[in-house]
Design a protein around this motif. Structure first.
Motif, PDB file in Angstrom:
ATOM      1  N   GLU A  76       0.846  -1.199   0.000  1.00  0.00           N
ATOM      2  CA  GLU A  76       0.000   0.000   0.000  1.00  0.00           C
ATOM      3  C   GLU A  76       0.882   1.248   0.000  1.00  0.00           C
ATOM      4  OE1 GLU A  76      -0.609  -0.191   4.805  1.00  0.00           O
ATOM      5  OE2 GLU A  76      -2.315  -0.546   3.539  1.00  0.00           O
ATOM      6  N   GLU A  77       0.262   2.414   0.137  1.00  0.00           N
ATOM      7  CA  GLU A  77       0.968   3.692   0.033  1.00  0.00           C
ATOM      8  C   GLU A  77       2.175   3.818   0.960  1.00  0.00           C
ATOM      9  OE1 GLU A  77      -2.608   3.983   1.147  1.00  0.00           O
ATOM     10  OE2 GLU A  77      -2.932   3.388  -0.926  1.00  0.00           O
ATOM     11  N   ILE A  78       2.078   3.245   2.163  1.00  0.00           N
ATOM     12  CA  ILE A  78       3.186   3.377   3.111  1.00  0.00           C
ATOM     13  C   ILE A  78       4.222   2.258   2.968  1.00  0.00           C
ATOM     14  CG2 ILE A  78       1.858   4.713   4.783  1.00  0.00           C
ATOM     15  CD1 ILE A  78       1.630   2.137   6.464  1.00  0.00           C
ATOM     16  N   GLY A  79       4.076   1.445   1.907  1.00  0.00           N
ATOM     17  CA  GLY A  79       5.076   0.424   1.623  1.00  0.00           C
ATOM     18  C   GLY A  79       4.897  -0.891   2.351  1.00  0.00           C
ATOM     19  N   MET A  80       3.733  -1.120   2.940  1.00  0.00           N
ATOM     20  CA  MET A  80       3.489  -2.359   3.691  1.00  0.00           C
ATOM     21  C   MET A  80       2.392  -3.184   3.007  1.00  0.00           C
ATOM     22  SD  MET A  80       5.544  -2.172   6.311  1.00  0.00           S
ATOM     23  CE  MET A  80       5.017  -2.991   7.794  1.00  0.00           C
ATOM     24  N   ILE A  81       2.415  -4.486   3.271  1.00  0.00           N
ATOM     25  CA  ILE A  81       1.351  -5.373   2.819  1.00  0.00           C
ATOM     26  C   ILE A  81       0.223  -5.290   3.856  1.00  0.00           C
ATOM     27  CG2 ILE A  81       0.680  -7.772   2.395  1.00  0.00           C
ATOM     28  CD1 ILE A  81       2.534  -6.666   0.233  1.00  0.00           C
ATOM     29  N   ASP A  82      -0.961  -4.936   3.409  1.00  0.00           N
ATOM     30  CA  ASP A  82      -2.134  -4.830   4.281  1.00  0.00           C
ATOM     31  C   ASP A  82      -2.717  -6.221   4.480  1.00  0.00           C
ATOM     32  OD1 ASP A  82      -4.477  -4.130   5.604  1.00  0.00           O
ATOM     33  OD2 ASP A  82      -5.473  -3.434   3.778  1.00  0.00           O
ATOM     34  N   LEU A  83      -2.741  -6.681   5.732  1.00  0.00           N
ATOM     35  CA  LEU A  83      -3.320  -7.988   6.039  1.00  0.00           C
ATOM     36  C   LEU A  83      -4.771  -7.878   6.494  1.00  0.00           C
ATOM     37  CD1 LEU A  83      -0.352  -9.633   7.955  1.00  0.00           C
ATOM     38  CD2 LEU A  83      -1.050 -10.010   5.589  1.00  0.00           C
ATOM     39  N   GLY A  84      -5.182  -6.694   6.892  1.00  0.00           N
ATOM     40  CA  GLY A  84      -6.566  -6.508   7.301  1.00  0.00           C
ATOM     41  C   GLY A  84      -6.700  -5.694   8.567  1.00  0.00           C
ATOM     42  N   VAL A  85      -7.949  -5.317   8.835  1.00  0.00           N
ATOM     43  CA  VAL A  85      -8.298  -4.508  10.004  1.00  0.00           C
ATOM     44  C   VAL A  85      -9.425  -5.217  10.746  1.00  0.00           C
ATOM     45  CG1 VAL A  85      -9.238  -2.296  10.776  1.00  0.00           C
ATOM     46  CG2 VAL A  85      -7.711  -2.379   8.798  1.00  0.00           C
ATOM     47  N   LYS A 107      -3.705 -15.357   3.097  1.00  0.00           N
ATOM     48  CA  LYS A 107      -3.044 -15.621   1.811  1.00  0.00           C
ATOM     49  C   LYS A 107      -1.957 -14.582   1.537  1.00  0.00           C
ATOM     50  CE  LYS A 107      -7.292 -16.237   0.290  1.00  0.00           C
ATOM     51  NZ  LYS A 107      -8.360 -15.835  -0.551  1.00  0.00           N
ATOM     52  N   ARG A 108      -2.113 -13.395   2.093  1.00  0.00           N
ATOM     53  CA  ARG A 108      -1.146 -12.326   1.853  1.00  0.00           C
ATOM     54  C   ARG A 108       0.155 -12.518   2.635  1.00  0.00           C
ATOM     55  NH1 ARG A 108      -4.756  -6.808   1.322  1.00  0.00           N
ATOM     56  NH2 ARG A 108      -6.049  -7.579  -0.378  1.00  0.00           N
ATOM     57  N   LEU A 109       0.167 -13.453   3.577  1.00  0.00           N
ATOM     58  CA  LEU A 109       1.404 -13.723   4.321  1.00  0.00           C
ATOM     59  C   LEU A 109       2.519 -14.165   3.378  1.00  0.00           C
ATOM     60  CD1 LEU A 109      -0.024 -15.581   7.447  1.00  0.00           C
ATOM     61  CD2 LEU A 109       0.952 -13.276   7.382  1.00  0.00           C
ATOM     62  N   ASP A 110       2.159 -14.836   2.296  1.00  0.00           N
ATOM     63  CA  ASP A 110       3.159 -15.280   1.314  1.00  0.00           C
ATOM     64  C   ASP A 110       3.842 -14.110   0.622  1.00  0.00           C
ATOM     65  OD1 ASP A 110       2.635 -17.930   1.862  1.00  0.00           O
ATOM     66  OD2 ASP A 110       1.198 -18.165   0.229  1.00  0.00           O
ATOM     67  N   TRP A 111       3.248 -12.937   0.665  1.00  0.00           N
ATOM     68  CA  TRP A 111       3.806 -11.757   0.011  1.00  0.00           C
ATOM     69  C   TRP A 111       4.807 -11.032   0.912  1.00  0.00           C
ATOM     70  CZ3 TRP A 111      -1.480  -9.149  -1.526  1.00  0.00           C
ATOM     71  CH2 TRP A 111      -2.178  -9.987  -2.388  1.00  0.00           C
ATOM     72  N   MET A 112       4.902 -11.474   2.159  1.00  0.00           N
ATOM     73  CA  MET A 112       5.676 -10.742   3.170  1.00  0.00           C
ATOM     74  C   MET A 112       7.002 -11.401   3.501  1.00  0.00           C
ATOM     75  SD  MET A 112       2.698  -9.810   5.914  1.00  0.00           S
ATOM     76  CE  MET A 112       3.899 -10.105   7.172  1.00  0.00           C
ATOM     77  N   LYS A 113       7.914 -10.548   3.987  1.00  0.00           N
ATOM     78  CA  LYS A 113       9.143 -11.016   4.628  1.00  0.00           C
ATOM     79  C   LYS A 113       9.121 -10.425   6.038  1.00  0.00           C
ATOM     80  CE  LYS A 113      12.001  -7.130   3.342  1.00  0.00           C
ATOM     81  NZ  LYS A 113      13.174  -6.616   2.718  1.00  0.00           N
TER      82      LYS A 113
END
Length: 168
Positions: A76-85, A107-113
């Motif tokens: 997202e805009e701040i450079g992080m993967i949004d996992l949810g709210v 599923k978005r955990l796979d996009w993260m380090k």
């Protein structure tokens, strides 16, 4: 085959299965637990006003993480993967609030380090007034820290002028 050879073969097979299970447990990553508790305390004035106005409190948890280099386009805009709210609304009184983490897009955990990060804010429910009336401490840090022990956040009325604190 004699009984002795069968017994030895059975023991050997059991040992192989046990070793494979232990190896699988070591190699398998531990599941991430998204649930945590927030312990909210209120100033006397905030407690009184919330009770008089029958106002609620909202605990808002935002989960995110740093993207893998190949997944930066998904950030997202701040450079992080949004996992949810997840927002949890409770009666306007101090006490423990459970955030379940069930709104997370795993599923978005796979996009993260790296670790899952968590930002927790608390505010009034805005039913009695269109504006937030609370000034609360906030948590911004690793999810793993929040899972270990309740996040302690103090709230006062904005009009009291108390300084809020960053907790991690």
């Amino acid at each position: 085959m004699t009984c002795r050879k069968i017994a030895i073969a059975s023991i050997f097979t059991a040992l192989l299965v046990s070793a494979a299970l232990l190896r699988a447990q070591v190699e398998e990553p531990r599941p991430i637990i998204f649930a945590f508790d927030v312990d909210i305390s209120l100033s006397d004035k905030a407690a009184m006003k919330l009770k008089m106005q029958r106002e609620s409190i909202v605990v808002s948890a935002v989960y995110s993480g740093a993207p893998k280099p190949i997944e930066e386009k998904r950030a997202e805009e701040i450079g992080m993967i949004d996992l949810g709210v997840e927002n949890v609304e409770v009666v306007g009184a101090e006490g423990m609030v459970r955030v379940t983490g069930t709104k997370i897009d795993i599923k978005r955990l796979d996009w993260m380090k790296g670790p899952v990060m968590l930002n927790v804010n608390v505010f009034s429910g805005r039913h009695a007034s269109g504006d937030n009336i609370l000034a609360c401490d906030f948590f911004d840090g690793k999810l793993s820290s929040a899972v270990k022990r309740p996040v302690k956040l103090h709230c006062s009325l904005i009009t009291e002028g108390e300084k809020t604190r960053h907790k991690d």
